[in-house]
Structure formats: C-alpha cells, structure tokens
Design an enzyme around this catalytic site. Sequence first.
Site, PDB file in Angstrom:
ATOM      1  N   HIS A 182       0.765  -1.326  -0.024  1.00  0.00           N
ATOM      2  CA  HIS A 182      -0.027   0.016  -0.032  1.00  0.00           C
ATOM      3  C   HIS A 182       0.820   1.244   0.032  1.00  0.00           C
ATOM      4  O   HIS A 182       0.333   2.364   0.111  1.00  0.00           O
ATOM      5  CB  HIS A 182      -0.773  -0.009   1.169  1.00  0.00           C
ATOM      6  CG  HIS A 182      -1.973   1.092   1.196  1.00  0.00           C
ATOM      7  ND1 HIS A 182      -2.248   1.914   2.024  1.00  0.00           N
ATOM      8  CD2 HIS A 182      -3.251   1.158   0.403  1.00  0.00           C
ATOM      9  CE1 HIS A 182      -3.246   2.881   1.794  1.00  0.00           C
ATOM     10  NE2 HIS A 182      -3.967   2.109   0.722  1.00  0.00           N
TER      11      HIS A 182
ATOM     12  N   LYS B  30       3.394   4.238  -1.044  1.00  0.00           N
ATOM     13  CA  LYS B  30       3.488   5.190  -2.321  1.00  0.00           C
ATOM     14  C   LYS B  30       4.703   5.818  -2.219  1.00  0.00           C
ATOM     15  O   LYS B  30       4.680   6.955  -1.552  1.00  0.00           O
ATOM     16  CB  LYS B  30       2.296   6.182  -2.464  1.00  0.00           C
ATOM     17  CG  LYS B  30       0.918   5.459  -2.799  1.00  0.00           C
ATOM     18  CD  LYS B  30       0.253   5.293  -1.725  1.00  0.00           C
ATOM     19  CE  LYS B  30      -1.108   4.774  -1.924  1.00  0.00           C
ATOM     20  NZ  LYS B  30      -1.616   4.268  -0.641  1.00  0.00           N
TER      21      LYS B  30
ATOM     22  N   ASP C  27      17.411   9.163  -8.326  1.00  0.00           N
ATOM     23  CA  ASP C  27      18.953   9.247  -8.364  1.00  0.00           C
ATOM     24  C   ASP C  27      19.488   9.201  -6.624  1.00  0.00           C
ATOM     25  O   ASP C  27      20.535   9.927  -6.523  1.00  0.00           O
ATOM     26  CB  ASP C  27      19.314  10.872  -8.959  1.00  0.00           C
ATOM     27  CG  ASP C  27      19.157  10.856 -10.202  1.00  0.00           C
ATOM     28  OD1 ASP C  27      19.076   9.462 -10.640  1.00  0.00           O
ATOM     29  OD2 ASP C  27      18.973  11.892 -11.004  1.00  0.00           O
TER      30      ASP C  27
ATOM     31  N   HIS D 252      -8.985  11.271   1.089  1.00  0.00           N
ATOM     32  CA  HIS D 252      -7.993   9.934   0.788  1.00  0.00           C
ATOM     33  C   HIS D 252      -6.719  10.321   1.698  1.00  0.00           C
ATOM     34  O   HIS D 252      -5.876   9.542   1.518  1.00  0.00           O
ATOM     35  CB  HIS D 252      -7.735   9.718  -0.546  1.00  0.00           C
ATOM     36  CG  HIS D 252      -6.976   8.358  -0.930  1.00  0.00           C
ATOM     37  ND1 HIS D 252      -5.769   8.404  -1.287  1.00  0.00           N
ATOM     38  CD2 HIS D 252      -7.790   7.248  -1.083  1.00  0.00           C
ATOM     39  CE1 HIS D 252      -5.491   7.149  -1.357  1.00  0.00           C
ATOM     40  NE2 HIS D 252      -6.639   6.171  -1.226  1.00  0.00           N
TER      41      HIS D 252
ATOM     42  N   LYS E 166      -3.829  10.985   4.441  1.00  0.00           N
ATOM     43  CA  LYS E 166      -3.095  10.247   5.503  1.00  0.00           C
ATOM     44  C   LYS E 166      -2.310  10.944   6.533  1.00  0.00           C
ATOM     45  O   LYS E 166      -1.190  10.800   6.554  1.00  0.00           O
ATOM     46  CB  LYS E 166      -2.764   8.751   5.641  1.00  0.00           C
ATOM     47  CG  LYS E 166      -3.619   7.719   4.447  1.00  0.00           C
ATOM     48  CD  LYS E 166      -3.344   8.141   3.169  1.00  0.00           C
ATOM     49  CE  LYS E 166      -4.032   7.080   2.337  1.00  0.00           C
ATOM     50  NZ  LYS E 166      -5.456   6.697   2.393  1.00  0.00           N
TER      51      LYS E 166
ATOM     52  N   ASP F  67       0.669  19.475  18.420  1.00  0.00           N
ATOM     53  CA  ASP F  67       1.364  20.767  18.887  1.00  0.00           C
ATOM     54  C   ASP F  67       1.820  21.660  17.741  1.00  0.00           C
ATOM     55  O   ASP F  67       1.237  21.664  16.513  1.00  0.00           O
ATOM     56  CB  ASP F  67       2.313  20.637  19.844  1.00  0.00           C
ATOM     57  CG  ASP F  67       1.873  19.888  21.244  1.00  0.00           C
ATOM     58  OD1 ASP F  67       0.509  20.081  21.202  1.00  0.00           O
ATOM     59  OD2 ASP F  67       2.539  19.244  21.753  1.00  0.00           O
TER      60      ASP F  67
END
Length: 424
Positions: free
Chosen positions: A140, A142, A147, A319, A321, A326
Amino acid sequence: MSSAPLEKSAVEPVSITSPVREPGHVDVEYGWQGNNRVELLENGESYFPRVFDAMRAAKSEILLETFIVFEDKVGAELQQILIDAAQRGVRTTVSLDGFGCGELTTGYLSALSDAGVHLQIFDPAPKRLGIRTNWFRRLHRKIVVVDGLIAFIGGINFSGDHLADFGPEAKQDYAVQVQGPAVADIHHFALLQSGRPGRARFWWLRRRQRRAEMAFSDHDGQVRLVFRDNNQHQTDIEDVYLQVMRRAKRRVVIANAYFFPGYRLLREIRNAARRGVEVRLILQGQPDMLVAKLAARMTYDYLLRAGVQIHEYCQRPLHGKVALVDEEWSTVGSSNLDPLSLSLNLEANVLIRDRAFNAELFQRLEDLSQNHCKAMDPSKSPRGRIWHMTVGFLVFHFLRHFPAMAGWLPAHKPRLKPFRGGTS
C-alpha cells in the site's frame, strides 16, 4: 536529538531470471535525520507535476512503488516517462501491487518491460470465478526516489481520480517531497523492498532502541521514515501515534480517510481530549466506500463524549493520511488508521519535526475543517440506547483483538514477481 545516520552496505543488481523472490527484510529502525527540506504537496495538481519533472530529469536511477496505477491520462504520462528514462539508460525499477494494479492490461505492462523497465508485481494472484483473491497484506506504500537525491512519499496513487477535473469523486490527498539526508534512508528502504539485497553492516545497527517521538532538539528540518510490515515492524506506525498522543500538550489534528483504529489508539485520542488538548478529527463524509463512513461513526459517541471534535469532509472523498501534534510534529504517508493499514498492509510514513511545515499543514487542514466540513454535534450522539451500547461493546472488543485475529488470515511470505510479456 537527531540520531546518527544509519550505515548501509552496497546492494547488488536485481536479476530477473528467478520467477519469484521475496522483498528484502528490513531489520532496522531509521533514526531522525536533520537539515532536510520538506514540501507539502496537496492533491494531484501539486504532486504529479513535481514527481514527473523529477523523473524526467533522472540521471541514474528511479525507484517507484505504488498501490494503484490506472490506464488513464496520469497512468499514460507515467508510462511514457518511465519508458523514456529506461531508454536513456536510467535504471528504472517499478513495483506494483498485484491487487491495486490488477486491472492493468498486458499491453501497458509489456510496453514498460520491453523498454527496459525492471517491472515487478507484488503478490500477483489469478482471478477465481472472476474475483481477485489477493485481498490481504497489500503493498500500500507510495514511494518514489530519484537518483538517491529526492524522494516523494504520501497517499497519492498514479490515477486521474486525484485531479479536480475528475469530478465530484476526485480525491482529497497529500504527499511530501523530501530533499536532504533523510532521502538516504528512504532510498535504502526502497532498494531493499525492490528485492535488491542489502542490510546494515553491523549487527548492532539492525534494531535501534526506540526513542520518544517528542523528545527532540530545537532545530527544524528533521525527518524520520517509519514503516509497517508483517515481520519485525508490525506496530511501528501505530506505536508512533500512541506516543505522540500521550505527549500532546496543546493540539492534535488528524485527517484520515479510513478511521477505525484499535482500542489503544482510540483510548489515547480520548485521553488527550480529556486532559485539555484540542483534538480534531477530519474524516470522510462523502466516502468512496460507504463501509468506511459506517465504521468510523461507530467510534463517534466514545470520542465526542470526551470532547474530541469530529468534522466530516463532505466536498469530495477524503483520501489523506496526515496528522500534526502541537506546533512542531507532523506525519504524512500511506497508512490509514484502520485494521487493514495497522495490521495487514505494507505501509510507510515520514515523521516531520519542522515548525514551518507544521504551520502550513495546520492551515490547510483548518481551511478544510472550517469551510468544507460538517461538524458533528455531541448533543445528537445516540448515547445511552441499548442497541448502541451493544454495538459499541462488540466493536471495541473487535478492535482490541483484531491484530491477533489478523494472524489467522493467510500469512504467506510476500512475493515480487518480475513481469514477463504475455502475463497479466
């Protein structure tokens, strides 16, 4: 205090003669790295131009792993960029999840492979009676590393539904671009996950002692990679959330697409609000999957009674996350706060200790919650009803025991299968 960089050994080239191999096991915990530049990228309009430009400028290597690629305008542009890179001699390694990318055609994949892209599928599985069977333990993450100098990580897949012109179902999402010493850790991790062997040179560097997430020095630009696997790091991301919730003093903002965390994390969120921390959750009000909204709402009464503010984002599917605590600590990545991400999927987040980044993320989420969300009214929470108390009891005990229950699901070793023309 920022920890010393993790020493890494050289890695060997990948051979695609073996039909199936396991991704490299990572038995280290990456430490905090200072002096990084981190930029927030909101939605595909910010993310795709930045990551595509970086890949077009690649000189030696592109490492890419993602959950979903669609054969739409975004997928077509990605395909051409990768083909061009491979043909000009850039070592290009692409790892795709067998479930999330299960609908890609042979033609799309063959064009990449034929151009010299090292293409591999994570846990490929044939359909049974027209149904895909590789539901659990998905790749899952991404991640893109170019380089070894620039990295991208977040929740955005390579699909047109992350662009506003997709319409009402376009996703609201976030990623970051990282430049600086932390890229070495992300690069090391991505190399191992691509199946290229490598490990910490000394045994005492394989596992680092866990450090309190909020005990840090007073300079900005610090980044740490955290990840979840089904070996030595099954609870690392959840543990980070637990630590920062316990140490929060003033504010917590969590924007998460699929919110159905374990009982321990629910309790720490509640406890933070009870001790006077302003806790705000931004959750799906217009979900891409109705079950996500129904599951999240099972937790509302428990949290609202403690003073947690809950906002449902209703403009389009959420979508993202992301979270902040603080004025200094933030996280962006692929991990939802639900059973799949916290107990089954392979996930990766970056932790960021930077006041300017925290302030920018806060302003983006403040605008989201104030102008595009519906605030849940605690007075209308269906507390006290027998059916609600019964459901709540069952849900909490399910959440409490889900990690152990997840162990009953098929626990095969993860596989990377190099793509060969003619397979799908």
